[in-house]
Design an enzyme around this catalytic site. Structure first.
Site, short mmCIF file in Angstrom:
data_model
loop_
_atom_site.label_atom_id
_atom_site.label_comp_id
_atom_site.label_asym_id
_atom_site.label_seq_id
_atom_site.Cartn_x
_atom_site.Cartn_y
_atom_site.Cartn_z
N SER A 1 68.64 76.46 -4.78
CA SER A 1 68.70 76.72 -3.35
C SER A 1 67.29 76.69 -2.76
O SER A 1 66.31 76.98 -3.45
CB SER A 1 69.31 78.09 -3.08
OG SER A 1 68.44 79.11 -3.53
N ASP A 2 67.19 76.33 -1.51
CA ASP A 2 65.94 76.59 -0.80
C ASP A 2 65.80 78.11 -0.71
O ASP A 2 66.78 78.85 -0.84
CB ASP A 2 65.93 75.94 0.59
CG ASP A 2 64.50 75.76 1.11
OD1 ASP A 2 63.56 76.38 0.57
OD2 ASP A 2 64.31 74.98 2.07
N TRP A 3 64.60 78.58 -0.47
CA TRP A 3 64.30 80.01 -0.56
C TRP A 3 65.06 80.80 0.51
O TRP A 3 64.75 80.72 1.69
CB TRP A 3 62.78 80.22 -0.45
CG TRP A 3 62.06 80.17 -1.77
CD1 TRP A 3 61.14 81.08 -2.22
CD2 TRP A 3 62.18 79.21 -2.83
NE1 TRP A 3 60.71 80.75 -3.49
CE2 TRP A 3 61.33 79.61 -3.88
CE3 TRP A 3 62.96 78.06 -3.03
CZ2 TRP A 3 61.21 78.90 -5.09
CZ3 TRP A 3 62.83 77.35 -4.21
CH2 TRP A 3 61.97 77.77 -5.22
N GLY A 4 66.09 81.50 0.07
CA GLY A 4 66.92 82.23 1.01
C GLY A 4 68.07 81.39 1.55
O GLY A 4 68.78 81.83 2.46
N GLY A 5 68.27 80.21 1.00
CA GLY A 5 69.33 79.33 1.49
C GLY A 5 70.70 79.61 0.88
O GLY A 5 71.68 78.97 1.24
#
Ligand code: NAG
Ligand code: NAG
Ligand code: NAG
Ligand code: NAG
Ligand code: NAG
Ligand code: NAG
Ligand code: NAG
Ligand code: NAG
Ligand code: NAG
Ligand code: NAG
Ligand code: NAG
Ligand code: NAG
Length: 787
Positions: A272-276
Site C-alpha cells: 500500500s502507499d503510506w496510509g493507503g
C-alpha cells in the site's frame, strides 16, 4: 472471469461512445503467484513459508517502525534480517553522501534508453550500498493526465509508450544491482487534491477522489506502462491513495486481482502507499499483500493487518493459503536477488528516518554516513544535459563562442540559501523557496543534496576562461522594479533569464507559467536586452507567453537536472554537448488549452458533507496531451517529441520488414501467461526501417520516432490520430548516415477490445509515420496486418 458487461458498461452517456464509470466489479479469489521467472527462489520461499508460524506470516506482511521509510521486521530464528524500504524515484531520499539524480521528467526528455538504464543501475547501486532492499520507484502514475498534477515530474511523460520504456529501463537497471524496485502508484492516481480522505466540518469522513476511467482508457493509457514494468520483472507495485471507479485502489479487486495479477500475470507483491490501506480482510482478499507503513494513521498501536490478519485467518475470513501467497510474493524476489547476503543499513538512517516512533528495530546497523556516490556525477551531468530541450535558437544564438559580456537574471540562477528544503519546509508548499536553483522538486520523490552546482557558479567558472564580463541580478522583485536593471552596464551581448517552477507531492499546481513573476522578469530583461535566452527549471510543463518575443532568441527547458545542474547546462550553452533532448509533453499556447483534464476541485467539494462527492470522470478517454491537441486540430507552441539541435537531420528510405511468419491473426494466441500478460503481445511483428542523416556541420544526436495511426472503433472512445510506438536515439557525425531499425510488437498494433476483453489488431490499413516529432513526419506508409 466475471461478466465483462458490468465493467464495460451499459450506461448511455451524453457522448457518442460508451464510458461506464459506475462500478468496479468484484474479482475473487486473488490469483496465487507461481514464481514465474523466479523458479529457484520460489522454491526457497516455499520452504521458508513452511517454517513460519501464523503470527510470523502476519508480521511479514505488515510494516513496523524502524530505520527506513518502510520496515518489515526480522525473523531471527530463520536468518531473515527484515526488509528496508526507502524513497524514492530519483535518489535514496533521506540518505547522506548519496547522489541526487535527474528527475523522471528529465530522464524521459532524454529519449535515451541507455541513459535511462544507467540511471536506474547507478541509483540501484546507491540504494543497495545503503542497505535498502526496496526502492520506492519508479513512478508511472501520475502519468500526467492533468498538466497541473504536482507529481508529474516524478514520473516520465503523459505518453504511455515513452513512460513504459523509461519504466522498463529503470527497473531493469535497478534490479540488475540486486535491489528490488517498486513501481508506483497503481492506478489512475492523477491528482493530489483529495488524494486522501478528509474530515468534513461535521466530522464525516469524505472519501478520496474517485478516478472514474473506462476499460479501454485503463488498458491503452494508464495500465500500459505498468505492463512494461511487470514484463521487466518488477518485484513490487504500490497501490495508490485514490479510488478507482468507486473503490479504493488498495482494496480494489478488479484492478489488483483482476488486471494486475490476473491479466498481467504479476508475480511479485502489492504494497500500500503510506496510509493507503483502509481495511484488513477486504484489502487482503482484493489482492493487497503488504500494509505500509503498518499502523493505522489515527492509532499508531493498531493495524488493519498485523493482529487482524491472524484473527481473520483464525475466523476463516481470510484463507491461510492467501496469507501464504502474500508471503511467497514478498519472499520470492528477496531470495531471487539473494538479499539474505546484503550490505547493512547505514547507521545514520535512524537519525534521518521520518518514520513514526517508537523506533524498535532489533538489528545491528552498519557504519554511518557511508559514501555511495562513487563517480556517479558523470552520468548525472550527462543525463542533465541530455534531458535539456532546446526549443528556440534564432540565428544560432547558441552555442556561445567567447561572448564579451553576459548578463544573468532570475532567482533560479544562483545557489541555495535556505538549506535542505526539498522534503522539509517545502513539502506541500505552492512555490517552494525564493532564492536558489531548482535541481529537483519536493516531497517523497526528492533527494538530499550532498552539493549543488548552480548555473551561476558553472557559467562564471566557464566565463573566466574566455575573459567574459559576467553581471547578474538574482532578485526578481528588483529585476521587475522600474530602473532595477540600471546597474547593468554595458548592456550584455547576451542575457540569460533563469525561471523556475516548484511542484510537490500533496499539492497540485495552480498555474502553468513559471513562478515568481516569471513573465514580468522576461519582459523586464527583454525590454533592454535584444538577445535574451530563457532557461526554465521546472517540476512539470510550462506555458511560455514570451516564446514569440523577438528579443527572446533562445529557449531551453532544462527540467529537473539534479545535483550537476549548472554543469549540465554549461555543456549545452557552450556546445560541449549538442542539445538532443526532446519534449516528453506538449507546450500549448495557452493555459486554458489544458482544460480538457482539469484537477477535480471546487469550493463546494471542499465544503461537502457527502462522503462520495469527489468524482473525477476521465471523459477525455485516450485524448490527453498531444493526442488531444492532434484530435481537435489545435495549434501548439512546441509539440510532443520536439527539440532543436545545433545540427540538422534528414530522414529517408522508409521500409517495413515483416518479422512474423505466416498469417497474422487479429487475436493473440492463447498462450500460458507470463509476467506482462499474454506473451504474444510482446512478439515483434514488423520493423520500421529508416535512414537518418546528419546534414549539418557538427556532431549531434537525433531521435527518430514512429507514430501509428489506428482506425476509429465504432461505439468506443475516440482513437488518437497518431500514437508513439517506438523511437531511438542515434549519435551521428556531420554528414554521417545510419539506418535505424524500430521494431513493432503486437501490442503496438492493437487496441483493447472491451467486448472481447482482449487486445485486437484492427482490420484494414494502419498508418505508419516516421519523423522527428509528433508533428514533424518525414516518411509515411501503411501496413495492413489483418485484411
Ligand atoms: C460522472 O459520470 C457519471 C456517469 O457515469 C455521472 O453520473 C456523474 O454525474 C459524473 N460526475 C461528474 C462530476 O461529472
Ligand atoms: C524449513 O523447512 C524445510 C522443510 O520445508 C527444511 O528443509 C528447512 O531446513 C527449514 N529451513 C529453516 C531455515 O529452518
Ligand atoms: C469534530 O471532532 C473534533 C475532534 O474530535 C471535535 O473537537 C469537534 O468538536 C467535532 N466537531 C463536530 C461538529 O462534531
Ligand atoms: C484491527 O482493525 C481495527 C480497525 O478495523 C482496529 O480498530 C483494531 O485496533 C485492529 N486490531 C489490531 C490488533 O491491530
Ligand atoms: C474475523 O476477523 C476479522 C479481523 O479481525 C474481522 O474483521 C472480521 O469481522 C471477523 N469476522 C468474523 C466473522 O468474526
Ligand atoms: C478459501 O478457499 C476456498 C477453497 O479454495 C474457497 O472456496 C473460499 O472461497 C476461500 N475463502 C475466502 C474467504 O477467500
Ligand atoms: C537573423 O539573421 C538574418 C540574416 O543575418 C537577419 O536578416 C535577421 O534579422 C536575423 N533575425 C533576428 C531575429 O535577429
Ligand atoms: C529584492 O529587491 C527588492 C526591491 O529592491 C527589495 O525590497 C528586497 O529587499 C530584495 N530582496 C533581497 C533578499 O535582497
Ligand atoms: C482548490 O479549490 C480551492 C477553492 O476554489 C482553492 O482555494 C484551491 O487553491 C484549489 N486547489 C488547487 C490545487 O487548485
Ligand atoms: C511583475 O513584473 C512586472 C514587470 O514586468 C511588474 O510591473 C510587476 O509589478 C511585477 N509583479 C510583482 C508582483 O512583482
Ligand atoms: C528589444 O530590445 C530592444 C533593445 O535592444 C528594445 O528597444 C525593444 O523594445 C525590445 N523589444 C521588445 C519586444 O521587448
Ligand atoms: C541589439 O542590441 C545591441 C546592443 O544593445 C545593439 O547593438 C544592436 O543593434 C541591437 N540589435 C537589434 C537588431 O536591435
Amino acid at each position: 472471469m466475471l461478466s465483462h458487461a458490468i465493467w464495460v458498461g451499459l450506461l448511455a452517456c451524453s457522448t457518442a461512445f460508451a464510458q461506464d464509470f459506475s462500478t468496479s466489479p468484484p474479482v475473487y479469489p486473488s490469483p496465487p503467484t507461481q514464481g514465474l521467472d523466479w523458479e529457484a527462489a520460489f522454491a526457497q520461499a516455499q520452504a521458508f513459508v513452511s517454517n513460519l508460524t501464523l503470527e510470523e506470516k502476519a508480521q511479514l506482511v505488515t510494516g513496523t517502525s524502524g530505520p527506513c521509510v518502510g520496515n518489515i521486521g526480522a525473523i531471527e530464528r530463520l536468518g531473515f534480517n527484515g526488509l528496508c524500504l526507502q524513497d524514492g524515484p530519483l535518489a535514496i531520499r533521506q540518505a547522506t553522501y548519496a547522489s541526487v539524480f535527474p528527475a523522471g521528467l528529465t530522464t524521459a526528455a532524454s529519449w535515451d534508453r541507455s541513459l535511462m538504464y544507467q540511471r536506474g543501475f547507478l541509483m540501484g547501486t546507491e540504494f543497495k550500498n545503503k542497505g535498502a532492499h526496496v526502492a520506492l520507484g519508479p513512478v508511472v502514475a501520475p502519468l500526467g493526465r492533468s498538466a497541473y498534477d504536482g507529481r508529474n515530474w516524478e514520473g516520465f511523460s503523459p505518453d504511455p509508450y515513452l513512460t513504459g520504456v523509461a519504466a522498463e529501463e529503470t527497473i531493469t537497471g535497478m534490479q540488475d544491482t540486486g535491489l528490488q524496485a517498486c513501481l508506483k502508484h497503481f492506478i489512475g492516481y492523477e491528482q493530489e487534491t483529495q488524494r486522501n480522505p478528509s474530515l468534513s466540518a461535521d466530522n464525516i469522513t469524505i472519501e478520496s477522489v474517485s478516478s472514474n476511467i473506462d476499460d479501454r482508457t485503463i488498458h491503452e493509457l494508464y495500465l500500459w506502462p505498468f505492463a512494461n514494468g511487470v514484463h521487466a520483472g518488477v518485484s513490487s507495485i504500490m497501490c495508490s491513495y485514490n479510488r478507482i471507479n468507486g473503490s479504493y485502489a488498495c482494496q480494489n479487486s478488479k484492478t489488483m486481482n483482476g488486471i494486475l495479477k490476473g491479466e498481467l500475470g504479476f508475480q511479485g507483491y502489492v504494497m500500500s502507499d503510506w496510509g493507503g490501506t483502509h481495511s484488513g480482510v477486504a484489502s487482503v482478499n482484493a489482492g493487497l499483500d503488504m500494509d505500509m507503513p503498518g499502523p493505522i494513521s489515527s492509532d499508531q498501536n493498531s493495524s488493519y493487518f498485523g493482529g487482524n490478519v491472524t484473527q481473520a485467518v483464525n475466523n476463516g475470513t481470510v484463507n491461510e493459503t492467501r496469507l501464504d501467497d502474500m508471503v511467497l510474493r514478498i519472499m520470492t524476489p528477496y531470495f531471487f536477488y539473494n538479499q539474505s547476503q546484503y550490505p547493512p543499513i547505514d547507521g545514520e538512517e535512524p537519525a534521518l528516518a521520518s518514520s513514526f516512533p517508537p523506533y524498535v528495530y532489533q538489528f545491528t546497523l552498519g557504519p554511518a554516513n557511508v559514501d555511495v556516490r562513487d563517480e556517479h556525477q558523470q552520468l548525472i551531468r550527462a543525463l542533465g544535459a541530455a534531458g535539456t530541450v532546446l526549443l528556440k535558437n534564432v540565428n544560432n544564438t547558441l552555442p556561445l563562442s567567447a561572448p564579451k559580456t553576459i548578463g544573468i537574471f532570475g532567482n533560479d540562477a544562483g545557489d541555495l540559501v535556505d538549506g535542505e528544503y526539498f522534503s522539509g519546509p517545502a513539502f506541500q508548499s505552492q512555490y517552494g523557496y525564493e532564492y536558489g536553483n531548482l535541481p529537483v522538486a519536493g516531497g517523497s520523490g526528492t533527494g538530499r543534496l550532498s552539493y549543488l552546482v548552480s548555473p551561476l557558479e558553472a557559467i562564471k567558472a566557464r566565463a573566466i576562461q574566455d575573459g567574459t564580463l559576467v553581471q547578474y541580478i538574482l532578485n526578481n522583485t528588483l529585476i521587475t522594479t522600474p530602473g532595477g536593471l540600471a546597474t547593468i552596464l554595458p548592456v550584455p551581448e547576451i542575457c540569460f533569464v533563469f525561471l523556475k517552477t516548484w511542484a510537490s507531492e500533496g499539492i497540485d499546481r495552480i498555474g502553468l507559467e513559471p513562478d515568481w513573476n516569471s513573465t514580468g522578469v522576461v519582459e523586464s530583461v527583454t525590454s533592454f536586452c535584444n538577445n535574451t535566452v530563457v532557461i526554465t527549471h521546472s517540476g512539470g510543463l510550462n506555458v511560455m507567453p514570451w516564446a514569440n518575443n523577438p528579443n527572446v532568441t533562445a529557449i531551453l527547458a532544462a527540467h529537473l537536472p539534479g545535483q550537476e545542474s549548472g554543469n549540465s547546462l554549461v555543456d549545452i550553452l557552450y556546445g560541449v554537448v549538442n542539445p538532443n533532448g526532446k519534449l516528453p509533453y506538449t507546450i500549448a499556447f495557452n493555459e486554458s488549452d489544458y482544460d480538457y483534464a482539469p484537477i477535480t476541485n471546487s469550493t463546494e467539494l471542499l465544503e461537502t458533507e457527502d462522503p462520495n462527492a469527489w468524482q473525477s470522470n476521465f471523459t477525455e478517454g485516450l485524448l490527453i496531451d498531444y493526442r488531444h491537441f492532434d484530435y481537435y486540430n489545435i495549434s501548439v507552441a512546441f509539440e510532443f517529441g520536439f527539440g532543436l539541435s545545433y545540427t540538422t537531420f534528414e530522414m529517408s528510405d522508409l521500409t517495413i520488414n515483416t518479422i512474423a511468419v505466416g498469417n497474422i491473426s487479429a487475436f493473440p494466441d492463447a498462450s500460458p501467461i507470463i509476467p506482462g500478460g499474454n506473451p504474444s503481445l510482446w512478439g515483434i511483428l514488423y520493423t520500421v526501417n529508416v535512414t537518418v542523416t546528419n546534414t549539418g556541420n557538427t556532431t549531434g544526436a537525433a531521435v527518430p520516432q514512429v507514430y501509428l495511426s489506428l482506425p476509429q472503433i465504432p461505439g468506443e472512445d475516440p482513437t488518437p490520430l497518431n500514437v508513439l510506438r517506438n523511437f531511438d536515439k542515434i549519435y551521428l557525425d556531420a554528414g554521417q548516415s545510419q539506418s535505424v531499425i524500430l521494431p513493432l510488437a503486437r501490442r503496438d498494433l492493437s487496441y483493447w477490445d472491451t467486448g472481447l476483453q482482449q487486445w485486437v489488431i484492427p482490420s484494414g490499413p494502419i498508418g505508419v509515420n516516421a519523423g522527428f516529432s509528433s508533428r514533424d513526419f518525414r516518411q509515411s506508409t501503411q501496413i495492413t496486418v489483418v485484411a
